[in-house]
Scaffold this active site. Structure first.
Site, mmCIF file in Angstrom:
data_model
loop_
_atom_site.group_PDB
_atom_site.id
_atom_site.type_symbol
_atom_site.label_atom_id
_atom_site.label_comp_id
_atom_site.label_asym_id
_atom_site.label_seq_id
_atom_site.Cartn_x
_atom_site.Cartn_y
_atom_site.Cartn_z
ATOM 1 N N ASP A 12 0.868 -1.175 0.000
ATOM 2 C CA ASP A 12 0.000 0.000 0.000
ATOM 3 C C ASP A 12 0.903 1.222 0.000
ATOM 4 O OD1 ASP A 12 -2.402 -1.386 0.066
ATOM 5 O OD2 ASP A 12 -2.438 -1.513 2.246
ATOM 6 N N ASP A 131 -13.805 -4.612 -2.773
ATOM 7 C CA ASP A 131 -13.795 -4.651 -1.313
ATOM 8 C C ASP A 131 -15.157 -5.159 -0.870
ATOM 9 O OD1 ASP A 131 -11.194 -3.635 -1.125
ATOM 10 O OD2 ASP A 131 -11.926 -1.582 -1.342
#
Lengths: 252, 216
Positions: A12, A131
């Site tokens: 990330d 997600d």
């Protein structure tokens, strides 16, 4: 069965640095992404994913130069995602050296983006990142970094995206992200069986047994994890050796 | 590699994995130029045709950039030529991608779609995006770019179509996808071409480029 199951460390990226949070919150600095990418490639990672979670468009402009530096440092495929909202964004990242791009919130806002990217660059480089969160007995899609409910059933959105040209699904179970409690096995299997493209399971990896489970019970084609690798709780060579011994085809 | 001063050209037909192929040569310390200049192509010692994308687009770009004749002429000289992924596929006669498209016709055979040809009971995913094994066939690998690979070594694949050469004797390796075995690389005189991506396949992949260069 000769296909190797893939292990994919995820970086990330925020403002050019590797960060890690729990359930998308509480970010901590994990260092230079280029050095980390090179380290994972050398340790036997099968692919890498770089997700840019930089908040503003202005800061995001530096992503292409980071992608170019990562491409120079590694000799395995990598996917770049985060804030990609047009075919031009896709082109810029592929030209910088990314092998695939992942689409998430922008594809939910504008599903035509999936088809446009697939038509222009091929399905093989279009990853749909989803997600997903369990609510009242079913799994639903969340957008904007897992913050906003869309009310859409995950399996419906995934099927639609594949029909539109997505070549791979990156399925992140939000409830599991950063918890190290294991992947969402039933959901992963359900999605993997619902579509004709590979599914990358993400969210919840805490030990090597979790990876074995997600490849067997979860029917995943690949498994993605971040913190467990960044914090050196599990090393890639050890994980691959374990999977191999357990009868899973992996590249060693 | 310092004793090799060869001119390697990578054909830029505005599609595909030019950058990563260029990187592979950089990793080996060898200069390779990305170009669509006909003179540079004609004067190169070795030529790489890379590629990711759609067959019809690739052929259209080759025509638009007037590269069909230069590439065919280069292959005819007998100098080392390498095709990667789509760069293997467009060497063939034609593809069934989106109807039927004509290829360069340098190698006789067809490009077929996995999904039309996999067994009915197969739950194989298309595209195949995977590390998969190379299997040795009639041609021994020891004098080829694959010489450092172990039998069954893994390379990285990303594709929905595969090649079916008319002449079985050009098949250098096969690969099994969900029980379906197909040609994953060919070697024919000065032509070496692979469906997988050596430039994305770690050290073993780089060894393929290295050993290809050494034959130049």
């Amino acid at each position: 069965m000769t296909l190797a199951k893939r292990i994919i460390p995820c970086l990330d990226i925020k403002d050019g640095k590797t960060v890690k949070g729990v359930q998308f919150e509480g970010l901590r600095d994990m260092g230079d992404p280029v050095a980390l990418a090179a380290y994972y490639a050398e340790q036997g990672a099968d692919e890498l994913v770089l997700l840019d979670i930089t908040a503003t468009h202005e800061k995001r402009k530096t992503l292409a130069s980071l992608v170019a530096r990562v491409a120079l440092a590694i000799d395995i495929p990598f996917t770049v995602g985060g804030g990609i909202s047009s075919p031009d964004d896709v082109r810029r990242l592929l030209e910088a050296g990314a092998d695939k791009i992942s689409l998430n919130s922008a594809a939910l806002r504008d599903p035509d983006l999936v088809g446009a990217a697939a038509l222009a660059f091929g399905s093989q480089c279009v990853v749909l990142a989803v997600d997903t969160k369990m609510e009242a007995g079913d799994w639903y899609v969340y957008s904007n970094g897992g913050r906003e409910a869309t009310g859409r059933l995950t399996r419906d959105w995934v099927r639609e995206a594949v029909a539109r040209g997505a070549g791979e699904i990156l399925l992140t179970a939000i409830n599991r992200d950063g918890t190290r409690s294991g992947f969402a096995l039933d959901h992963t299997r359900h999605i993997a069986e619902a579509v004709t493209v590979p599914v990358i399971a993400s969210g919840g990896a805490g030990n090597k047994e979790h990876f074995l489970e997600v490849f067997t019970e979860g029917a995943a084609d690949a498994a993605l994890a971040a913190g467990i690798f960044h914090e050196k709780i599990l090393a890639l060579p050890e994980l691959k050796q374990y999977l191999k011994t357990s009868g899973i085809a992996v590249r060693t | 590699m310092q004793d090799i001063v060869k001119k390697i050209a990578i054909v830029d037909y505005q599609l595909g994995n030019l950058y990563s192929v260029e990187q592979a040569f950089k990793h080996l310390g060898v200069e390779a130029v990305v170009t669509n200049d006909k003179d540079i192509i004609a004067n190169a010692d070795a030529l790489v045709l890379p590629g990711v994308g759609a067959f019809a687009d690739a052929m259209e770009n080759m025509k638009k950039l007037d590269l069909v004749a230069p590439v065919k002429d280069f292959v005819a000289t007998g100098k080392a030529f390498m095709g990667v992924c789509l760069g293997l596929q467009i060497l063939f006669t034609e593809s069934e991608e989106f109807g039927s498209s004509k290829g360069l016709g340098i190698v006789d055979g067809q490009i077929r779609k996995f999904s039309n040809n996999l067994p009915d009971n197969s739950n194989a995913k298309v595209p195949q995006i995977a590390w998969n094994r190379l299997l040795e066939q009639q041609i021994a690998w020891k004098d080829t770019p694959l010489k450092e690979l172990p039998e069954g070594g893994f390379q990285y694949f990303v594709h929905s179509y595969y090649a079916v050469p008319e002449d079985q004797n050009v098949i250098l390796s096969t690969t099994r996808y969900e029980g379906f075995e197909y040609c994953s690389s060919i070697i024919k005189k000065n032509i070496f071409a692979c469906q997988f991506h050596p430039e994305k396949s770690g050290e073993q992949g780089l060894s393929i480029y290295k050993n290809w260069i050494q034959k130049i």
